[in-house]
Design a protein around this motif. Structure first.
Motif, short mmCIF file in Angstrom:
data_model
loop_
_atom_site.label_atom_id
_atom_site.label_comp_id
_atom_site.label_asym_id
_atom_site.label_seq_id
_atom_site.Cartn_x
_atom_site.Cartn_y
_atom_site.Cartn_z
N ALA A 62 61.93 2.31 58.74
CA ALA A 62 61.85 3.76 58.74
C ALA A 62 61.99 4.26 60.25
CB ALA A 62 60.59 4.40 58.18
N LEU A 89 61.21 7.93 54.88
CA LEU A 89 61.85 6.39 54.11
C LEU A 89 60.51 5.73 53.44
CD1 LEU A 89 64.03 4.55 53.08
CD2 LEU A 89 63.65 3.35 55.35
N CYS A 123 66.74 7.34 52.10
CA CYS A 123 67.36 8.01 53.26
C CYS A 123 68.77 8.16 53.23
CB CYS A 123 66.63 7.77 54.45
SG CYS A 123 67.03 6.18 55.11
N SER A 163 73.88 6.21 51.03
CA SER A 163 72.38 6.54 50.88
C SER A 163 71.90 4.85 50.99
CB SER A 163 72.25 6.74 49.19
OG SER A 163 72.93 8.01 49.14
N SER A 212 68.30 2.91 49.72
CA SER A 212 67.14 2.88 48.93
C SER A 212 66.41 1.60 49.22
CB SER A 212 67.38 2.82 47.26
OG SER A 212 68.47 3.97 46.98
#
Ligand code: GLC
Length: 466
Positions: A415, A423, A429, A435, A437
């Motif tokens: 993150a 995140l 994010c 994207s 995940s």
């Protein structure tokens, strides 16, 4: 937020899992191909390993900085085991030499037989999850193979006449394909000469003599079936035992039009490729060049990621990851692969964390994907906890356990790296056009099994993402 608070937050998110498991039961059909086999599993201790090394006169010098990646002769199995044992890594070596198989039977033996091959392992898991119909490709299906399937009415394969039948009830007159799975435990050790070998991580070495899977033999009834029937997902694997010297590149080329024809008959089908540990570099490259472009989803672990980087000219990144197996470094690899391969969805699992990158056009949302990965985390850790997935209740044995601290730590550094503080709490994010995940996973303290874990993680993440 401190770790405790984050664990509580993620425990709340994980409460979605039973709902996902209900949704999965609505899927009408999935197919798995190509590799199904029998695994002869044996646990080897440092002590036993030392005895075998001495008996076969393998010296300490042969075990220093092992570079070997394939068999020259049967007793090389011992060198391979030491390589994996001392580094805590998993490898699989395939061979066309039957004497390797005979030697393993004679010298190592086994503790138990169980379902083997990504195709077979995934089929058992999918059927247990309650998907209405699971169609399994088997290129050898004698009684011994049939016994490795779960006794479930929704788990099907083809009998000798091409009838789709319950997999446990099929007994084709074909030879059983048995692979050796040699497992070792973290912390175990042995000394040879003045060198001590300590195992840093429980793992396994697989020795495979399997003429049918190594020739990517295709069952004609299965082939025809997918030309005429729809399935929601096709979970592909079984390219990794191919060898260049055994016509592997041609076999891969030849399978492409077969898969394309299935896709034409069934345009909505999601094709997933499970990469698996592929020793032959030319075969590895062919999988990327030929199979990846026709897949919508790819699943791999950290070692397989390194393997791909190495054949895609990213040696420096591979070395960086080798030095530090962190989520941040692996994310760089994932992003590179996503851009290079252009596969709509790629999922990477490492110790404590799963992450995937997907296009906005992928038929499932990033949130679906997150839910699928949490479902997979529960199912895979439950498998590790139980040693197998045999009954429906086994699937959720670890539900309610906290996610791992390692996973949270990795997620928070990721993150930070991505400058996406959300995140760590949302697991989602945006990274450029993709994207991301990511989920911290549940880890089991003393796993009873490790084999087939990646297959379970990838397949459950994908089909549970809905
Ligand atoms: C490989 C091995 C097989 C094993 C599987 C587990 O396919 O050949 O024996 O069951 O990996 O993932």
């Amino acid at each position: 937020m401190d770790t405790k608070q984050l664990q509580i937050l993620w425990a709340k998110k994980y409460q979605i899992v039973p709902k996902q498991l209900e949704k999965v039961k609505k899927i009408s059909a999935v197919a798995t191909a190509f590799n199904t086999n029998i695994d002869a599993v044996v646990k080897i201790s440092g002590k036993q390993l030392k005895k075998l090394l001495e008996r076969h006169k393998i010296s300490e010098t042969e075990l220093q900085n092992i570079k070997l990646t394939s068999f020259r002769e049967p007793k090389d199995a011992l060198i391979a085991i030491v390589k994996c044992f001392a580094r805590g890594i998993a490898e699989e070596w395939t061979t066309t030499d039957i004497s390797v198989y005979e030697w393993l039977k004679q010298e190592i033996g086994y503790d138990r037989l169980q379902m083997g091959g990504q195709g077979g392992i995934i089929a058992n898991a999918m059927a247990l999850l309650g998907i209405k119909k699971v169609i399994t490709h088997t290129n050898s299906h004698p009684e011994l193979q049939a016994k490795q399937f779960l006794d479930l009415d929704n788990l099907l394969a083809f009998d000798v006449n091409g009838q789709l039948k319950k997999a446990t009830e099929i007994a084709r007159n074909e030879p059983p394909m048995i692979h050796w799975i040699i497992e070792f435990d973290k912390g175990d050790n042995f000394s040879l000469g003045d060198k001590t070998f300590v195992c840093p991580k429980s793992n396994r070495f697989i020795a495979t003599y399997d003429p049918l899977n190594m020739n990517l033999a295709v069952n004609q009834h299965f082939k025809t079936y997918l030309n005429n029937h729809k399935v929601s997902y096709l979970l592909l694997s079984g390219f990794h035992p191919l060898l260049k010297e055994n016509n592997g590149l041609k076999l891969i080329k030849n399978i492409v039009p077969v898969i394309k024809k299935w896709q034409k008959a069934n345009p909505k089908m999601i094709v997933h490729l499970e990469v698996a540990s592929t020793q032959d570099k030319a075969v590895r490259k062919a999988i990327i060049d030929d199979i990846a472009p026709i897949s919508q989803s790819i699943g791999l672990n950290e070692r397989e990621t390194l393997d791909l980087l190495n054949v895609l000219g990213k040696k420096a990144l591979a070395q960086k990851i080798e030095r530090e197996m962190s989520a941040c470094n692996l994310f760089d690899a994932l992003l590179f692969l996503k851009e290079k391969l252009k596969t709509p969805r790629i999922q990477l699992h490492m110790f404590g964390l799963y992450m995937s990158l997907q296009d906005s056009s992928f038929p499932r949302s990033a949130d679906d994907n997150l839910k699928g990965m949490m479902t997979a985390s529960v199912v895979a850790s439950s498998k590790a906890y139980n040693g197998a997935l045999a009954k429906y209740q086994d699937l959720t044995a670890t539900l309610g356990q906290s996610v791992s601290e390692v996973g949270l730590k990795e997620l928070s550094s990721l993150a930070q790296k991505l400058k996406a503080p959300e995140l760590i709490k949302t697991g989602i994010c945006q990274v450029g056009n993709y994207s991301l995940s990511a989920v911290p996973t549940i880890l089991v303290e003393k796993p009873k099994t490790l084999v087939g874990m990646g297959d379970t993680i990838s397949s459950v993440s994908l089909i549970g993402g809905r």
